[in-house]
Design an enzyme around this catalytic site. Structure first.
Site, mmCIF file in Angstrom:
data_model
loop_
_atom_site.group_PDB
_atom_site.id
_atom_site.type_symbol
_atom_site.label_atom_id
_atom_site.label_comp_id
_atom_site.label_asym_id
_atom_site.label_seq_id
_atom_site.Cartn_x
_atom_site.Cartn_y
_atom_site.Cartn_z
ATOM 1 N N CYS A 12 -14.605 -6.369 2.866
ATOM 2 C CA CYS A 12 -13.580 -6.350 1.826
ATOM 3 C C CYS A 12 -12.243 -6.725 2.455
ATOM 4 O O CYS A 12 -12.069 -6.612 3.665
ATOM 5 C CB CYS A 12 -13.505 -4.986 1.151
ATOM 6 S SG CYS A 12 -13.453 -3.618 2.299
ATOM 7 N N GLU A 18 -5.576 -2.009 -6.759
ATOM 8 C CA GLU A 18 -6.098 -3.350 -6.591
ATOM 9 C C GLU A 18 -6.784 -3.895 -7.832
ATOM 10 O O GLU A 18 -7.430 -3.152 -8.568
ATOM 11 C CB GLU A 18 -7.112 -3.364 -5.433
ATOM 12 C CG GLU A 18 -6.486 -3.005 -4.108
ATOM 13 C CD GLU A 18 -7.425 -3.114 -2.934
ATOM 14 O OE1 GLU A 18 -6.915 -3.384 -1.837
ATOM 15 O OE2 GLU A 18 -8.643 -2.944 -3.099
ATOM 16 N N HIS A 38 0.818 -1.211 0.000
ATOM 17 C CA HIS A 38 0.000 0.000 0.000
ATOM 18 C C HIS A 38 0.852 1.262 0.000
ATOM 19 O O HIS A 38 0.473 2.273 -0.578
ATOM 20 C CB HIS A 38 -0.974 -0.020 1.180
ATOM 21 C CG HIS A 38 -2.107 -0.974 0.988
ATOM 22 N ND1 HIS A 38 -2.157 -2.203 1.602
ATOM 23 C CD2 HIS A 38 -3.218 -0.886 0.240
ATOM 24 C CE1 HIS A 38 -3.258 -2.832 1.228
ATOM 25 N NE2 HIS A 38 -3.929 -2.055 0.405
ATOM 26 N N HIS A 56 -2.277 -5.408 -6.495
ATOM 27 C CA HIS A 56 -2.447 -6.657 -5.761
ATOM 28 C C HIS A 56 -3.918 -7.063 -5.781
ATOM 29 O O HIS A 56 -4.794 -6.267 -6.078
ATOM 30 C CB HIS A 56 -1.939 -6.528 -4.315
ATOM 31 C CG HIS A 56 -2.592 -5.422 -3.540
ATOM 32 N ND1 HIS A 56 -2.190 -4.105 -3.630
ATOM 33 C CD2 HIS A 56 -3.624 -5.435 -2.666
ATOM 34 C CE1 HIS A 56 -2.947 -3.359 -2.844
ATOM 35 N NE2 HIS A 56 -3.832 -4.142 -2.251
ATOM 36 N N HIS A 109 -8.136 -8.806 1.303
ATOM 37 C CA HIS A 109 -7.182 -9.336 0.334
ATOM 38 C C HIS A 109 -7.057 -10.841 0.521
ATOM 39 O O HIS A 109 -6.977 -11.297 1.671
ATOM 40 C CB HIS A 109 -5.793 -8.721 0.557
ATOM 41 C CG HIS A 109 -5.805 -7.240 0.619
ATOM 42 N ND1 HIS A 109 -5.923 -6.549 1.810
ATOM 43 C CD2 HIS A 109 -5.745 -6.313 -0.350
ATOM 44 C CE1 HIS A 109 -5.913 -5.253 1.556
ATOM 45 N NE2 HIS A 109 -5.810 -5.074 0.250
ATOM 46 N N GLU A 145 -15.487 -10.355 9.529
ATOM 47 C CA GLU A 145 -15.948 -8.980 9.721
ATOM 48 C C GLU A 145 -17.387 -8.905 10.215
ATOM 49 O O GLU A 145 -17.701 -8.121 11.101
ATOM 50 C CB GLU A 145 -15.830 -8.170 8.417
ATOM 51 C CG GLU A 145 -14.418 -7.798 8.065
ATOM 52 C CD GLU A 145 -14.334 -6.821 6.909
ATOM 53 O OE1 GLU A 145 -15.155 -5.882 6.847
ATOM 54 O OE2 GLU A 145 -13.439 -6.992 6.066
#
Length: 178
Positions: A70, A117, A29, A35, A72, A90
């Site tokens: 959301c 992303e 980041h 990614h 990765h 989450e």
């Protein structure tokens, strides 16, 4: 952030989703390297969308409203597995998920970070009440699309950059399905 006491890594890819390697999440980041990512949208039987306000301790976009969850994918993890994992982590929920599209975006964020992303977007349907993780979620609600669209238009600063890029595309997909 850690994954089983290990440094959390993201999967670096090119524009065609060819894996180029792995990198620690914060470093990716900071450098703005492309990614893999996932975004999940849950809709209930009334057609209302489950959105949440990101916890205020998040490393970026804290306190902003966004889609259900959301994250990765971990190295060696599929995008759908990551989507299911994050939905449980989450929001404390399970739902059958279907990938509806993918897109690439690059945006500068707060804290000198850049989101770059290849984001795979998933949709699921559930009437379950979420049991959110307080480390991830400060608030949540179900909202109909027209109210949501009006609020995003009138208060765009209250929403994450990726959410504003995709929520109308998700609605178009839902219209086609009905």
């Amino acid at each position: 952030m850690t994954n089983n006491n290990k440094i959390e890594k993201v999967i670096l890819v090119d524009e065609n989703d060819k894996v180029l390697g792995e990198m620690e999440k914060m470093e990716a980041h900071l450098k703005g390297l492309l990614h893999r990512a996932i975004s999940v949208f849950i809709v209930n039987s009334k057609g209302e969308w489950l959105i949440h306000q990101r916890a205020f301790n998040k490393y970026h976009s804290n306190g902003l409203w966004t889609n259900t969850c959301c994250s990765h994918p971990y190295p060696e993890e599929t995008s759908v597995d990551a989507a299911n994992r994050r939905l449980m982590q989450e929001m404390g929920m399970k739902a059958p998920l279907q990938e509806i599209f993918a897109f690439i975006y690059k945006e500068e964020l707060d804290n000198q970070l850049t989101e770059h992303e290849l984001d795979r977007v998933f949709i699921g349907f559930s009437d379950d009440k979420p049991e959110p993780n307080a480390d991830e979620v400060s608030n949540w609600k179900y909202i109909n699309f027209e109210e949501l669209k009006t609020d995003v238009k009138n208060n765009p600063e209250n929403y994450t950059v990726w959410f504003k890029k995709i929520y109308e595309r998700v609605e178009e997909h839902l219209k086609v399905k009905t």
